[in-house]
Design an enzyme around this catalytic site. Structure first.
Site, PDB file in Angstrom:
ATOM      1  N   ASP A   1       5.078  -2.854 -18.077  1.00 30.35           N
ATOM      2  CA  ASP A   1       6.012  -2.948 -18.810  1.00 30.35           C
ATOM      3  C   ASP A   1       6.678  -1.688 -19.277  1.00 30.35           C
ATOM      4  O   ASP A   1       6.262  -0.710 -18.742  1.00 30.35           O
ATOM      5  CB  ASP A   1       6.094  -4.144 -19.894  1.00 30.35           C
ATOM      6  CG  ASP A   1       7.288  -4.885 -20.224  1.00 30.35           C
ATOM      7  OD1 ASP A   1       8.105  -4.345 -20.882  1.00 30.35           O
ATOM      8  OD2 ASP A   1       7.618  -5.853 -19.552  1.00 30.35           O
TER       9      ASP A   1
ATOM     10  N   SER B   1      10.711 -13.107 -20.181  1.00 30.57           N
ATOM     11  CA  SER B   1       9.827 -11.813 -20.576  1.00 30.57           C
ATOM     12  C   SER B   1       8.661 -12.319 -21.633  1.00 30.57           C
ATOM     13  O   SER B   1       7.514 -12.086 -21.328  1.00 30.57           O
ATOM     14  CB  SER B   1      10.416 -10.796 -20.977  1.00 30.57           C
ATOM     15  OG  SER B   1      11.123 -10.078 -20.046  1.00 30.57           O
TER      16      SER B   1
ATOM     17  N   HIS C   1       9.799  -3.332 -25.541  1.00 28.73           N
ATOM     18  CA  HIS C   1       9.594  -4.482 -24.820  1.00 28.73           C
ATOM     19  C   HIS C   1       8.181  -4.771 -24.642  1.00 28.73           C
ATOM     20  O   HIS C   1       7.613  -5.868 -24.835  1.00 28.73           O
ATOM     21  CB  HIS C   1      10.522  -4.484 -23.811  1.00 28.73           C
ATOM     22  CG  HIS C   1      10.493  -5.819 -22.785  1.00 28.73           C
ATOM     23  ND1 HIS C   1       9.794  -6.017 -21.611  1.00 28.73           N
ATOM     24  CD2 HIS C   1      11.363  -6.904 -23.027  1.00 28.73           C
ATOM     25  CE1 HIS C   1      10.315  -7.196 -21.192  1.00 28.73           C
ATOM     26  NE2 HIS C   1      11.141  -7.389 -21.694  1.00 28.73           N
TER      27      HIS C   1
END
Length: 476
Positions: free
Chosen positions: A167, A412, A204
């Protein structure tokens, strides 16, 4: 309304890749992004066949020379992919690329003779997607707790389940969050801009790692910053980066991947074909996000879960809305999505534990759901005005501060919830095979939710708390 968000993201990703001209496909339909003027082929004989066919069918490209074909030796390019330039990428705008479309059509006949696809667009793979998460992060109260809450159990190095998160990288102060004390990996590049404002998508990967650790405390989590460039990467580079990630520390028990792209096909991505074939031979389980296009179109690599030979190697995860009873408005769906997990308004670590960090919203919320749902989804609430959505510059974008935890939505984040449940099952059952654990968990699961009128498997952690849905749904 959904195409508006897609075009906003196109502009942002193009700015993050200034040296890579991008087009919207197919034919400006707004389903995916790809590199203009370039196609992909497997290195060697197939690349030469593609080049010869392009030369034969397109006199426009008579100036194509060997310099346009970039071949790498097997020692440096395990993905075995060659980029072939078929036109001047500087010509035209982002509304599709006729030259690339023509090259794809020219290779359909050879494909029939060889029995497999020879050529592909060079797609942009991005963190799951429209081309963005389901929404942007939202601040929470100072006394907020993670949701899912932290499960019982302790980190035991000898038995911890290895989880690799591919990621964005880890935020600089992530260790100030106790759940991530045992996490390691790559640092996030350029967390803030010159103005001190948190960049979009930063945090994230940290948020995902926090979700895994909350659901399954007995995990050794490694975060690789493969997607630090605005959460996006070209398909031609992605396969090689996946190999690099697993080579660095060895194949883990579970890979958590919240990125992908559609491509208008049902046979996967050419650029990661070599990686996926090697994955199939390993014991590692890939858990991949189904994407946030509110679409049934296969989203790769999650949709490999529906291809013969990959059933045990890949688990695709869609997102449930806040009450856990129905699919979230943004979640992709279809037979290729094998399970759903909570993915709306989850709470986890973002940034700013030591120093609060400001963030300016990039996208505006909508008066109604951009996908036609009737409940108070993340399209509508909480309200904010974003920079990219304000074409006339008449509105002032909203700025917020993050101080540790945040709330965020998307497939996600449903994905690491499912990863945590598999890892927790491995610990509870002393199961060392992640693929067997996945099968055991799915076979023993009795939770279901409703997505587009169908009952689907729902992976619900015991520590997850539903959030109220303010309005009745008019579409499920």
């Amino acid at each position: 309304m959904a195409p508006q968000r897609f075009r906003e993201q196109y502009d942002q990703i193009q700015r993050s890749m200034p040296d890579v001209p991008l087009a919207i496909g197919p034919d400006d339909a707004g389903e995916f992004l790809y590199e203009k003027g370039v196609v992909l082929a497997r290195d060697g004989e197939e690349a030469r066949l593609v080049e010869d066919t392009v030369r034969q069918h397109f006199t426009t490209f008579a100036g194509l020379t060997a310099d346009h074909v970039r071949r790498a030796s097997p020692e440096t390019n395990r993905s075995g992919i060659t980029r072939i330039q078929v036109a001047d990428p500087g010509q035209g705008d982002g509304g599709g690329d006729p030259a690339v479309a023509g090259a794809l059509r020219a290779l359909r006949e050879p494909e029939g003779r060889t029995g497999r696809r020879l050529v592909s667009r060079n797609h942009v793979v991005s963190i799951a997607v429209n081309a963005c998460p389901g929404d942007e992060p939202v601040p929470v109260e100072a006394d907020a707790q993670p949701n899912p809450a932290v499960a019982d159990g302790a980190h035991t190095p000898d038995s911890a389940v290895g989880v690799l998160v591919i990621d964005t990288g880890l935020m600089n102060d992530y260790r100030s969050y106790p759940l991530l004390a045992h996490t390691r990996g790559d640092a996030q590049v350029e967390e803030c801009g010159d103005d001190g404002i948190l960049r979009q998508y930063c945090g994230h990967g940290t948020f995902i790692a926090g979700l895994v650790a909350a659901v399954a405390p007995n995990t050794d989590i490694t975060v690789r910053g493969t997607l630090n460039d605005a959460g996006a990467i070209l398909e031609s580079e992605f396969g090689e980066k996946l190999f690099e990630a697993v080579d660095q520390d060895g194949w883990p028990d579970v890979i958590s991947l919240s990125a992908g792209t559609s491509n208008g096909r049902t046979d996967g991505l050419l650029g990661i074909d070599a990686f996926m074939r090697e994955l199939r031979q390993q014991r590692t389980l890939l858990v991949a996000a189904a994407g946030n296009n509110s679409s049934a179109t296969p989203f790769w690599p999650a949709a490999y879960a529906d291809l013969p030979g990959f059933e045990n190697a890949v688990l695709s995860i869609g997102a449930l809305r806040g009450d856990g009873e129905f699919g979230a408005c943004f979640s992709n769906h279809g037979a290729w999505v094998k399970a759903y997990a909570p993915g709306e308004r989850l709470t986890s670590a973002l940034t700013g534990f030591e120093t609060p960090v400001p963030y300016v919203y990039q996208h505006s919320t909508y008066d109604t759901c951009r996908y036609g749902f009737g409940y108070a989804c993340t399209c509508r609430h909480p309200r904010h005005t974003g920079v990219l959505s304000d074409e006339g510059g008449s509105g002032k974008p909203d700025q917020v501060m993050f101080e540790g935890l945040a709330q965020w939505s998307g497939t996600s984040f449903a994905t690491p919830v499912a990863v945590g449940m598999i890892a927790a099952h491995m610990t509870a059952r002393a199961e060392t095979d992640p693929r067997k654990a996945r099968t055991q968990l799915m076979d023993g699961n009795r939770e279901v939710a409703e997505v587009r009128g169908a009952n689907v498997p729902a992976l619900i952690p015991a520590t997850w708390s539903p959030t109220p849905v303010a309005l009745p749904s008019t579409r499920t």
